[in-house]
Design an enzyme around this catalytic site. Structure first.
Site, short mmCIF file in Angstrom:
data_model
loop_
_atom_site.label_atom_id
_atom_site.label_comp_id
_atom_site.label_asym_id
_atom_site.label_seq_id
_atom_site.Cartn_x
_atom_site.Cartn_y
_atom_site.Cartn_z
N GLY A 29 0.82 -1.20 0.00
CA GLY A 29 0.00 0.00 0.00
C GLY A 29 0.85 1.25 0.00
N ASN A 30 0.22 2.36 0.28
CA ASN A 30 0.95 3.63 0.33
C ASN A 30 0.29 4.53 1.36
OD1 ASN A 30 -1.05 5.50 -1.07
ND2 ASN A 30 -0.85 3.84 -2.55
#
Ligand code: C5P
Length: 228
Positions: A29-30
């Protein structure tokens, strides 16, 4: 109070960050919170537009700011899901703003069962490239449709940020690119943001810093300018 200067405009906005599953419990993810995209959606609706907000993992407390009679929210998870949702929304949108942080890569395979140390050491996860969604939107762009990209850069200084923005706008083929420096207390997970907005003439058409709502209004002003 702003006038309803976007009345009659149909817009699609992506927000948040995609998650690419590794196994049933893990993902790549980020750090995107979705706040900038939510502010863009809300600003457009307040100014009279009809909005589809495609929200990738935007937490409830953030998403609440987009609740408005003219905003419909489409939750998505992966880059592929976001791509399908925004491509479909783009078919009837006058303006598409790609504010989401989309994963460039995804695991080549998703493990059906939780990976465990007992299965032995895991040294590598094979990745494959995700499609560039905005490239597809640009390719399918209808006459009169405006496409806006966002880019988070770690720039050396203001001139470097500007050059990166100009190069990326051209490479992506978008009408406008909002570029922000994420190397110094702005951007991800912050209430405030600072952007340069690069236009099709390869010049900076606007600069905005302050609340994400303020930045959102500057983006919509630039969209109006680009469509005039
Ligand atoms: O090249 P870069 O990833 O920095 O560009 C960011 C812009 O491209 C954002 O508007 C983002 O939403 C979009 N993007 C995309 N598809 C991807 C990766 C990024 O549309 N696979």
């Amino acid at each position: 109070v702003r006038p309803a200067d976007l009345t009659g405009l149909r817009v699609a906005v992506t927000a948040g960050g995609t998650r690419e599953p590794i196994d049933p419990v893990r993902f790549l993810g980020n750090r995107s919170s979705g706040r900038q995209g939510v502010a863009l959606a809300r600003a457009a609706a307040d100014r009279g537009a009809e909005v589809v907000l495609i929200a990738a993992h935007v937490e409830q407390a953030v998403r609440a700011d987009a609740v408005h009679p003219r905003v419909s929210i489409v939750p998505v998870g992966t880059a592929a899901e976001l791509g399908a949702a925004v491509t479909s929304a783009a078919e009837s949108a006058d303006v598409v703003v790609m504010a989401a942080a989309v994963a460039d890569y995804r695991p080549a395979a998703v493990a059906e069962r939780k990976l465990s140390k007992e299965d032995g050491p895991l040294d590598e996860i094979e990745l494959v490239k995700n499609d560039d969604i905005v490239a597809g939107l640009v390719e399918a762009r209808r006459p009169g449709q405006t496409i806006v990209g966002f880019a988070a850069e770690t720039a050396e200084d203001a001139a470097d940020l500007r050059e990166r923005g100009i190069r990326k706008r051209r490479r992506k083929g978008v009408d406008l690119l909002a570029v922000n420096d994420v190397s110094e207390g702005h951007g991800f997970e912050q209430p405030d943001n600072a952007v340069l907005i690069v236009g099709a003439s390869d010049t900076v058409v606007a600069e905005a810093s302050g609340s994400k709502r303020h930045v959102a209004d500057a983006v919509w002003d630039a969209v109006r300018g680009a469509r005039a």
